[in-house]
Each structure stands twice: as structure tokens, then as C-alpha cells.
Scaffold this motif. Structure first.
Motif, PDB file in Angstrom:
ATOM      1  N   PHE A   1      24.808 -23.633   6.702  1.00  9.27           N
ATOM      2  CA  PHE A   1      24.420 -21.938   5.781  1.00  9.27           C
ATOM      3  C   PHE A   1      26.007 -21.979   6.284  1.00  9.27           C
ATOM      4  O   PHE A   1      25.499 -20.868   6.502  1.00  9.27           O
ATOM      5  CB  PHE A   1      23.507 -22.453   5.303  1.00  9.27           C
ATOM      6  N   ASN A   2      26.935 -21.622   5.005  1.00  8.70           N
ATOM      7  CA  ASN A   2      27.215 -20.534   5.725  1.00  8.70           C
ATOM      8  C   ASN A   2      28.686 -19.978   4.269  1.00  8.70           C
ATOM      9  O   ASN A   2      28.822 -19.940   3.315  1.00  8.70           O
ATOM     10  CB  ASN A   2      29.413 -21.498   6.055  1.00  8.70           C
ATOM     11  N   VAL A   3      29.108 -18.728   5.152  1.00 12.32           N
ATOM     12  CA  VAL A   3      29.173 -17.946   3.692  1.00 12.32           C
ATOM     13  C   VAL A   3      30.268 -16.848   4.166  1.00 12.32           C
ATOM     14  O   VAL A   3      30.209 -16.517   5.943  1.00 12.32           O
ATOM     15  CB  VAL A   3      28.196 -16.617   3.446  1.00 12.32           C
ATOM     16  N   VAL A   4      31.416 -16.471   3.418  1.00  9.52           N
ATOM     17  CA  VAL A   4      32.684 -15.780   3.734  1.00  9.52           C
ATOM     18  C   VAL A   4      32.832 -14.971   3.066  1.00  9.52           C
ATOM     19  O   VAL A   4      32.504 -14.346   2.024  1.00  9.52           O
ATOM     20  CB  VAL A   4      33.753 -16.226   3.913  1.00  9.52           C
ATOM     21  N   ILE A   5      32.312 -13.345   3.148  1.00  5.81           N
ATOM     22  CA  ILE A   5      32.873 -12.292   2.348  1.00  5.81           C
ATOM     23  C   ILE A   5      33.881 -10.788   2.927  1.00  5.81           C
ATOM     24  O   ILE A   5      34.138 -11.289   3.713  1.00  5.81           O
ATOM     25  CB  ILE A   5      31.107 -11.305   2.745  1.00  5.81           C
TER      26      ILE A   5
ATOM     27  N   LEU B   1      22.970 -16.386  -1.874  1.00 11.22           N
ATOM     28  CA  LEU B   1      23.948 -17.109  -1.832  1.00 11.22           C
ATOM     29  C   LEU B   1      24.405 -18.294  -2.074  1.00 11.22           C
ATOM     30  O   LEU B   1      22.914 -18.919  -1.909  1.00 11.22           O
ATOM     31  CB  LEU B   1      24.598 -16.519  -1.057  1.00 11.22           C
ATOM     32  N   SER B   2      25.578 -19.478  -2.084  1.00 13.26           N
ATOM     33  CA  SER B   2      25.671 -20.706  -2.078  1.00 13.26           C
ATOM     34  C   SER B   2      26.065 -20.777  -0.910  1.00 13.26           C
ATOM     35  O   SER B   2      26.861 -20.097  -0.435  1.00 13.26           O
ATOM     36  CB  SER B   2      26.818 -20.751  -3.416  1.00 13.26           C
ATOM     37  N   ASN B   3      25.912 -22.208  -0.253  1.00 13.52           N
ATOM     38  CA  ASN B   3      26.803 -22.634   0.620  1.00 13.52           C
ATOM     39  C   ASN B   3      28.199 -22.533   0.571  1.00 13.52           C
ATOM     40  O   ASN B   3      28.523 -23.297   0.172  1.00 13.52           O
ATOM     41  CB  ASN B   3      25.982 -23.764   1.090  1.00 13.52           C
ATOM     42  N   GLY B   4      29.536 -22.460   1.363  1.00 12.02           N
ATOM     43  CA  GLY B   4      30.436 -22.590   1.118  1.00 12.02           C
ATOM     44  C   GLY B   4      30.931 -21.656   0.647  1.00 12.02           C
ATOM     45  O   GLY B   4      32.128 -21.448   0.730  1.00 12.02           O
TER      46      GLY B   4
END
Length: 143
Positions: A119-123, A43-46
């Protein structure tokens, strides 16, 4: 971080000399966080990831992101600390919000010198497939 080295030398007559060396290590680099999901990959940050809801498909389940999916490396510390948070939000207005369910994940890594990285991820689970009518009776003529 300061490393102290003490050097001692003695001769055959018992004379001794001592010298102290101070080594100052300056670490201004933040830790590097890498997150890999079993089905979504690295995954990529943001990143905001949209996943089509397949809840009507037998066996469909979106695996959540977990704290242990983050790999943290640092140029100076081998044991950077990691904080993990996860939050879910169910949409009451799917058409307006654009998702059925939104899951937000954050990892914060800190090294021994106080440098931090996040590091942030939204699904977002979305539904873009129109419903299918099943069992509609055939047209009939009544007289």
C-alpha cells in the motif's frame, strides 16, 4: 498449510482402528491493507494527495502517516506481518517539482502463506497561494 486429524475407534474387545485425515488449506489471497489518517480520512492505494501549505497559520501542522494507521486483514492469517517505510524529500525547485515537500509512505503486509500486498501513498505539500504585500507605502508626489 496442512492440518492433520487422527481418528481412533475402539470396540469392547480391545480392537482399535486408526485413520488419518490430511486437510490442505490453499491460501492465494493477499492481505488487505486499509489506511486511515486522522484528518485526510481513508486513503486509497497509490493515491497522491496534495495539501496546501498553511505554515503561516498559527497551529497548522500536517500530521504524518504512522505505521499503526494501517489495518491489515487476511482471510487465513490473523497475524499478518507489516513492514513500514517513510521517506521525505524537500524540493529545491518548487515551481518545477510542483511541491515544497513530498512524503512517501509504504506498508507491505505478508501472511503466513507468503502472500504479500503493498500500500503506497504520497503526500505533497504545495504552495499555490500568491504572496501578499504588506506595508507598501502610499503613492506620493515629490516636487
Amino acid at each position: 498449510m496442512i492440518i492433520t486429524r487422527i481418528y481412533t475407534v475402539s470396540d469392547a474387545c480391545g480392537n482399535t482402528a486408526i485413520c488419518e485425515q490430511l486437510i490442505t488449506v490453499i491460501d492465494e489471497e493477499v492481505p488487505v491493507i486499509t489506511v486511515q489518517h486522522p484528518t485526510l480520512g481513508i486513503l486509497s492505494n497509490g493515491e497522491i494527495i496534495s495539501v496546501q501549505c498553511e505554515s503561516n497559520t498559527a497551529g497548522w501542522e500536517l500530521e504524518a502517516l504512522l505505521e499503526g494507521m494501517a489495518i491489515v486483514t487476511d482471510n487465513c492469517s490473523q497475524d499478518a506481518s507489516v513492514e513500514f517505510t517513510a521517506a521525505s524529500q524537500i524540493s529545491n525547485e518548487c515551481e518545477a517539482d510542483g511541491y515544497l515537500l513530498q512524503m512517501t509512505y509504504q506498508w507491505i503486509a505478508s501472511d503466513n502463506c507468503g502472500n504479500t500486498a503493498s500500500f503506497n501513498v504520497v503526500i505533497q505539500v504545495v504552495d499555490t497561494i500568491a504572496p501578499v504585500l504588506v506595508g507598501v507605502p502610499d503613492d506620493i508626489t515629490v516636487s
